[in-house]
Design a protein around this motif. Sequence first.
Motif, PDB file in Angstrom:
ATOM      1  N   LEU A 139     -27.179  14.182  -4.888  1.00 31.69           N
ATOM      2  CA  LEU A 139     -27.499  13.108  -5.828  1.00 31.69           C
ATOM      3  C   LEU A 139     -28.981  12.727  -5.814  1.00 31.69           C
ATOM      4  O   LEU A 139     -29.388  11.800  -6.528  1.00 31.69           O
ATOM      5  CB  LEU A 139     -26.649  11.878  -5.501  1.00 31.69           C
ATOM      6  CG  LEU A 139     -25.132  12.087  -5.521  1.00 31.69           C
ATOM      7  CD1 LEU A 139     -24.415  10.791  -5.141  1.00 31.69           C
ATOM      8  CD2 LEU A 139     -24.681  12.553  -6.894  1.00 31.69           C
ATOM      9  N   GLN A 140     -29.764  13.418  -4.991  1.00 32.30           N
ATOM     10  CA  GLN A 140     -31.180  13.100  -4.845  1.00 32.30           C
ATOM     11  C   GLN A 140     -31.909  13.177  -6.188  1.00 32.30           C
ATOM     12  O   GLN A 140     -31.744  14.128  -6.960  1.00 32.30           O
ATOM     13  CB  GLN A 140     -31.808  14.097  -3.859  1.00 32.30           C
ATOM     14  CG  GLN A 140     -33.250  13.791  -3.475  1.00 32.30           C
ATOM     15  CD  GLN A 140     -33.334  12.639  -2.474  1.00 32.30           C
ATOM     16  OE1 GLN A 140     -32.413  12.437  -1.700  1.00 32.30           O
ATOM     17  NE2 GLN A 140     -34.427  11.901  -2.490  1.00 32.30           N
TER      18      GLN A 140
ATOM     19  N   VAL B 111     -29.949   6.983 -12.756  1.00 28.68           N
ATOM     20  CA  VAL B 111     -28.732   6.272 -13.135  1.00 28.68           C
ATOM     21  C   VAL B 111     -29.129   4.918 -13.697  1.00 28.68           C
ATOM     22  O   VAL B 111     -29.923   4.184 -13.091  1.00 28.68           O
ATOM     23  CB  VAL B 111     -27.787   6.102 -11.936  1.00 28.68           C
ATOM     24  CG1 VAL B 111     -26.594   5.228 -12.315  1.00 28.68           C
ATOM     25  CG2 VAL B 111     -27.324   7.452 -11.413  1.00 28.68           C
ATOM     26  N   LEU B 112     -28.542   4.589 -14.862  1.00 32.20           N
ATOM     27  CA  LEU B 112     -28.764   3.277 -15.468  1.00 32.20           C
ATOM     28  C   LEU B 112     -27.569   2.396 -15.117  1.00 32.20           C
ATOM     29  O   LEU B 112     -26.420   2.699 -15.482  1.00 32.20           O
ATOM     30  CB  LEU B 112     -28.905   3.404 -16.988  1.00 32.20           C
ATOM     31  CG  LEU B 112     -29.045   2.085 -17.748  1.00 32.20           C
ATOM     32  CD1 LEU B 112     -30.343   1.365 -17.343  1.00 32.20           C
ATOM     33  CD2 LEU B 112     -29.018   2.314 -19.253  1.00 32.20           C
ATOM     34  N   LEU B 113     -27.814   1.309 -14.398  1.00 35.56           N
ATOM     35  CA  LEU B 113     -26.773   0.352 -14.030  1.00 35.56           C
ATOM     36  C   LEU B 113     -26.840  -0.821 -14.995  1.00 35.56           C
ATOM     37  O   LEU B 113     -27.857  -1.524 -15.073  1.00 35.56           O
ATOM     38  CB  LEU B 113     -26.976  -0.131 -12.595  1.00 35.56           C
ATOM     39  CG  LEU B 113     -26.035  -1.253 -12.137  1.00 35.56           C
ATOM     40  CD1 LEU B 113     -24.576  -0.810 -12.180  1.00 35.56           C
ATOM     41  CD2 LEU B 113     -26.414  -1.737 -10.726  1.00 35.56           C
ATOM     42  N   VAL B 114     -25.720  -1.026 -15.752  1.00 40.94           N
ATOM     43  CA  VAL B 114     -25.646  -2.121 -16.715  1.00 40.94           C
ATOM     44  C   VAL B 114     -24.656  -3.128 -16.154  1.00 40.94           C
ATOM     45  O   VAL B 114     -23.436  -2.940 -16.231  1.00 40.94           O
ATOM     46  CB  VAL B 114     -25.205  -1.613 -18.099  1.00 40.94           C
ATOM     47  CG1 VAL B 114     -25.318  -2.721 -19.135  1.00 40.94           C
ATOM     48  CG2 VAL B 114     -26.009  -0.390 -18.513  1.00 40.94           C
ATOM     49  N   GLU B 115     -25.148  -4.217 -15.583  1.00 40.73           N
ATOM     50  CA  GLU B 115     -24.291  -5.178 -14.872  1.00 40.73           C
ATOM     51  C   GLU B 115     -24.956  -6.544 -14.896  1.00 40.73           C
ATOM     52  O   GLU B 115     -26.127  -6.685 -14.533  1.00 40.73           O
ATOM     53  CB  GLU B 115     -24.088  -4.705 -13.424  1.00 40.73           C
ATOM     54  CG  GLU B 115     -23.424  -5.694 -12.506  1.00 40.73           C
ATOM     55  CD  GLU B 115     -22.003  -6.012 -12.887  1.00 40.73           C
ATOM     56  OE1 GLU B 115     -21.772  -7.137 -13.353  1.00 40.73           O
ATOM     57  OE2 GLU B 115     -21.130  -5.115 -12.742  1.00 40.73           O
ATOM     58  N   ASP B 116     -24.223  -7.586 -15.349  1.00 36.07           N
ATOM     59  CA  ASP B 116     -24.799  -8.913 -15.453  1.00 36.07           C
ATOM     60  C   ASP B 116     -24.707  -9.687 -14.150  1.00 36.07           C
ATOM     61  O   ASP B 116     -25.431 -10.678 -13.964  1.00 36.07           O
ATOM     62  CB  ASP B 116     -24.122  -9.703 -16.572  1.00 36.07           C
ATOM     63  CG  ASP B 116     -22.654  -9.972 -16.254  1.00 36.07           C
ATOM     64  OD1 ASP B 116     -21.964  -9.042 -15.781  1.00 36.07           O
ATOM     65  OD2 ASP B 116     -22.202 -11.095 -16.497  1.00 36.07           O
TER      66      ASP B 116
ATOM     67  N   LEU C 115     -26.586  -5.817  -6.542  1.00 31.60           N
ATOM     68  CA  LEU C 115     -27.034  -5.655  -5.168  1.00 31.60           C
ATOM     69  C   LEU C 115     -26.145  -4.662  -4.420  1.00 31.60           C
ATOM     70  O   LEU C 115     -26.632  -3.824  -3.654  1.00 31.60           O
ATOM     71  CB  LEU C 115     -27.024  -7.023  -4.462  1.00 31.60           C
ATOM     72  CG  LEU C 115     -27.310  -6.994  -2.950  1.00 31.60           C
ATOM     73  CD1 LEU C 115     -28.725  -6.440  -2.680  1.00 31.60           C
ATOM     74  CD2 LEU C 115     -27.164  -8.406  -2.363  1.00 31.60           C
ATOM     75  N   ILE C 116     -24.828  -4.766  -4.646  1.00 31.95           N
ATOM     76  CA  ILE C 116     -23.893  -3.862  -3.962  1.00 31.95           C
ATOM     77  C   ILE C 116     -24.169  -2.422  -4.349  1.00 31.95           C
ATOM     78  O   ILE C 116     -24.279  -1.536  -3.493  1.00 31.95           O
ATOM     79  CB  ILE C 116     -22.446  -4.238  -4.322  1.00 31.95           C
ATOM     80  CG1 ILE C 116     -22.104  -5.601  -3.724  1.00 31.95           C
ATOM     81  CG2 ILE C 116     -21.461  -3.187  -3.837  1.00 31.95           C
ATOM     82  CD1 ILE C 116     -20.838  -6.194  -4.272  1.00 31.95           C
ATOM     83  N   VAL C 117     -24.268  -2.150  -5.663  1.00 31.28           N
ATOM     84  CA  VAL C 117     -24.499  -0.775  -6.119  1.00 31.28           C
ATOM     85  C   VAL C 117     -25.827  -0.259  -5.587  1.00 31.28           C
ATOM     86  O   VAL C 117     -25.921   0.885  -5.127  1.00 31.28           O
ATOM     87  CB  VAL C 117     -24.456  -0.715  -7.654  1.00 31.28           C
ATOM     88  CG1 VAL C 117     -24.835   0.683  -8.143  1.00 31.28           C
ATOM     89  CG2 VAL C 117     -23.083  -1.095  -8.156  1.00 31.28           C
ATOM     90  N   ARG C 118     -26.844  -1.112  -5.640  1.00 26.37           N
ATOM     91  CA  ARG C 118     -28.169  -0.692  -5.166  1.00 26.37           C
ATOM     92  C   ARG C 118     -28.115  -0.381  -3.677  1.00 26.37           C
ATOM     93  O   ARG C 118     -28.677   0.621  -3.223  1.00 26.37           O
ATOM     94  CB  ARG C 118     -29.198  -1.799  -5.457  1.00 26.37           C
ATOM     95  CG  ARG C 118     -30.616  -1.402  -5.106  1.00 26.37           C
ATOM     96  CD  ARG C 118     -31.638  -2.370  -5.691  1.00 26.37           C
ATOM     97  NE  ARG C 118     -31.452  -3.736  -5.199  1.00 26.37           N
ATOM     98  CZ  ARG C 118     -31.003  -4.742  -5.940  1.00 26.37           C
ATOM     99  NH1 ARG C 118     -30.697  -4.527  -7.222  1.00 26.37           N
ATOM    100  NH2 ARG C 118     -30.874  -5.959  -5.428  1.00 26.37           N
TER     101      ARG C 118
ATOM    102  N   LEU D 248     -32.380   4.337  -9.465  1.00 25.25           N
ATOM    103  CA  LEU D 248     -31.498   3.382 -10.131  1.00 25.25           C
ATOM    104  C   LEU D 248     -32.316   2.396 -10.952  1.00 25.25           C
ATOM    105  O   LEU D 248     -33.256   1.775 -10.458  1.00 25.25           O
ATOM    106  CB  LEU D 248     -30.671   2.616  -9.092  1.00 25.25           C
ATOM    107  CG  LEU D 248     -29.612   1.679  -9.647  1.00 25.25           C
ATOM    108  CD1 LEU D 248     -28.485   2.477 -10.294  1.00 25.25           C
ATOM    109  CD2 LEU D 248     -29.048   0.783  -8.533  1.00 25.25           C
ATOM    110  N   VAL D 249     -31.974   2.287 -12.249  1.00 24.22           N
ATOM    111  CA  VAL D 249     -32.595   1.315 -13.142  1.00 24.22           C
ATOM    112  C   VAL D 249     -31.534   0.298 -13.520  1.00 24.22           C
ATOM    113  O   VAL D 249     -30.427   0.670 -13.936  1.00 24.22           O
ATOM    114  CB  VAL D 249     -33.173   1.990 -14.393  1.00 24.22           C
ATOM    115  CG1 VAL D 249     -33.738   0.943 -15.351  1.00 24.22           C
ATOM    116  CG2 VAL D 249     -34.259   2.991 -14.001  1.00 24.22           C
TER     117      VAL D 249
END
Length: 940
Positions: free
Chosen positions: A688-689, A693-698, A704-707, A717-718
């Motif tokens: 996965l290096q 990935v675009l994280l869409v989360e309000d 924080l968990i995903v990061r 991660l954006v």
Amino acid sequence: MENAHPSALPEPLASLTLRQENEQLRREKQQLEATIAQQQTEMALIEQRWKFALEGVGDAIWELNLQTGAIFRSPRYREILGYSVDEVPDTVQGWSELLHPMDRDLALIPDLDQSPPDQWASHSIAYRLLGKDGSYRYFLDRGRLFSCSADGRPLLMIGTTTDITAQKRREEAVRLQASRLANLIADLQEGILLEDEHRTIGLVNQHFCDLFSLPVTPDQLKGMDCSGMAEQSKDFFKNPDWFVNRVNQLLADQQPVIGEELELADGRIFERDYIPVFTDGVYAGHLWKYSDITKRKRAEGIAVHLNEKYQRIIENMNLGLIEVDLDERIVYTNQSFCTMSGYDPNELIGQIATDILLKGQNIQVMKEKNDSRLKGVMDAYEVAVKNKQGEAMWWLVSGAPLYSDTGEVIGSTGIHLDITKQKQLESELRIAKQEAEHSSHAKELFLANMSHEIRTPMNAILSLGQQLAKTTLTDHQQFFLSMINTAASNLLVIINDILDFSKIEAGQLALEHIDFDLADLLQRAALVMTQNATEKGLQLLTTIDPDLAPVLIGDPYRLNQILLNLIGNAIKFTDHGRVHVQCDCLTIGNQQAIHLIVADTGIGMEPDFQQNLFTKFTQEDESIGRRYGGTGLGMSITKQLVELMGGEIRVESVKHKGTTVSVYVSLPIGDPENLLVDEQGVQNDDALQSKRVLLVEDNEMNRLIVRTILDPYGIDLVEVTNGLTAVETLRTDSFDLVLMDVQMPVMDGLEATRIIRREISTTIPIIALTASAIRNEKEACYSAGMNDFLAKPFEEKSLIEKLTKWLVGIDTVTGLTATSPDKPLYNLTKLEAISRGDEEFTLKMIQLFCTEVPIAATEIREAYESKEYAKAKYVAHRIKPSVDIMGLQAQLDELQRIEELAGNKTSSPELGELIINFEQEIKTAVDHMKAMYLTGNELS
């Protein structure tokens, strides 16, 4: 001297006298011989005339020498039988060999030695001889003694033979016909008595004797004088004198009388026929026929009574009856119909029913109904009418053809029920149903929101706790963290129980039907609970029947839920001793009856509580609830899951001794080749290096968990906080994958995905992140164009597996290569519009598609390979509506082209490639539908 003897005369004179006498004798002899010759000629002529006469009437002549046994038969005899003289010699033995076997004892030659002399004069015998054609013919021999010896012994018998075959056959036919007639009369259920013109009984059957209780048999009655029978049997009848007078009148009139009814003294009723018999116009007797019609008359009486009863009911009940002829003219109506319609009978009779009642509306419908009556069709239908006052009404009409006595349709009859109030009630019920559905939808939305609102912080707590556990902590900190994680896990169990129970009550929980290893499932479930048992110092034992099939078919996930619930309860409510998990089985055909047992040595239950064990939100008492915790939903959910599997659950418990829970289910035996092996792929941290990935989360905690989870894997991660920002970001920047939350402000994840698929990219993998456990949420994600689904709270392992599957192309669970379609596989918009929110209908249509269309795709390929182009074209045309309704537009276009090319009735590279691609694409779509809608928590 005149009388002197010639010897006394002188010699010359004596000689003369002798010559004269000799001459006289010679002349007399000649005269006698001439007379004899003349008589013989006359006798021969007479005999010849006699023979000609006999042969002229068809008789044969025979002569029998009673001393030598020689027999002579005239040619006519052999002519009848078809033989020649050489084939049948004129001997008694020769003719005897042709005798019928049953006539062999008959003597063709009379034994005159054993017969008195007065019987020698004549001979008569009938017998059968075999003809040359193989058939037997009947003959009658008649003869007379013709000559005897000097001592009186018979010498010659002469006679005639008559062919009586035709007569015998007529007699046999008459006898057979008479026998049949006698048997028929004997078997008739009517009493038969046949008398001749002198009133002598010629024929009677047993039923006649039974009707009049006569203590004799029919044979004993034959030949009896019947003239006094009427007087003797009159007491059987209710009116004896009338009976006698009536019999005498019938005999005097000699006219047929049919169906005359007679009432007997004992209450029975007879029906009598009198039929006079005439032969060539001459009265030859008569026949009496008696039938017991008591039951029929009583039934007719009952029928008349019922008819009157139902007629009164029809006249008075709230059902309108109307009869119309073939021209729709009303010919009959009851009072209820008049009341319903508001018309008087004289206003209806003779009127056209459709004109007066429908006011020109629904005319075509009624015409079709009336046409169907001519074909014998009966049906029921609803029709809107207006009464005399012009008020709108609804009638339920049950219509049927009206037949004449000859079976011809002469009109129709209809029974009408006023259902106006029911229609109004139906309208109110529809409104109420819509309100209930709206309420249910609101409940579902509330459940989804609550799930989201609860699971979101739970995801943060659990995930951050797991990440924190990876850091270096003091023992005190580790203890507090352990307590936090335990409390969060227990809270998640409670949340899952409530959500599961809600889905079961809503009928939204369905079962898988896949191959699995039950023994492995049992061992895994026990392994999961081992730590809990060890912490309490309990033994956790597992016993598995060695005859358990290696593969069964069912829902391993729900069975695992049942086992974990039962084992968890057993451990929870047991402080000392052991928990024993046992699996027994019995093979019946291609099924195994499974008996799962979870037995503990725990606190047990009182008998009264056992009856309420499966009631939701129920615990034995508050102290147990405070001590052991729980929602009281676990056993209720377990019971409903077992019953969904068609099984049964039983509980045996003794307070302070322990509890045994038994689960009985029957599962089909599966195929080991179909077993999906859960092989954990080798995880490559470098895979996965540098993936973007675009994280869409309000929710900040979730980001924080995903990061925190993805940082160690080198993922770029954006983060953005809503769907609109995600769309704008994707327009200007490129990413390998999108993690898309569903519920967000400004623009939710579903709308954002639709825009992405429509305007930006059809290939970028989009994984839904949602805290909702509601089925519709999952459906909506896939329908919007998302590729996968990850429910919150999720573990690090689950998130990494999803990313590996879609970024690297390897499913670490199944080992299969993941595919990212160029565009959404299907679109259920049409199906959802047709179903109007009926989820059960939607799932049934999906199941039907997944079952039939892959088979049809294979049929198209096989038909093409065997050059059956007409069949390929037909099947392609047949499944086009199914493909269209599922929103597979690309495949619909392919089908259209397949149909066109197959119509050319020739193979082509384009056609072959289209068919192969179509079959593969359908399989991909079906696999996705099954994973989406027909497995897991969905209906199957």
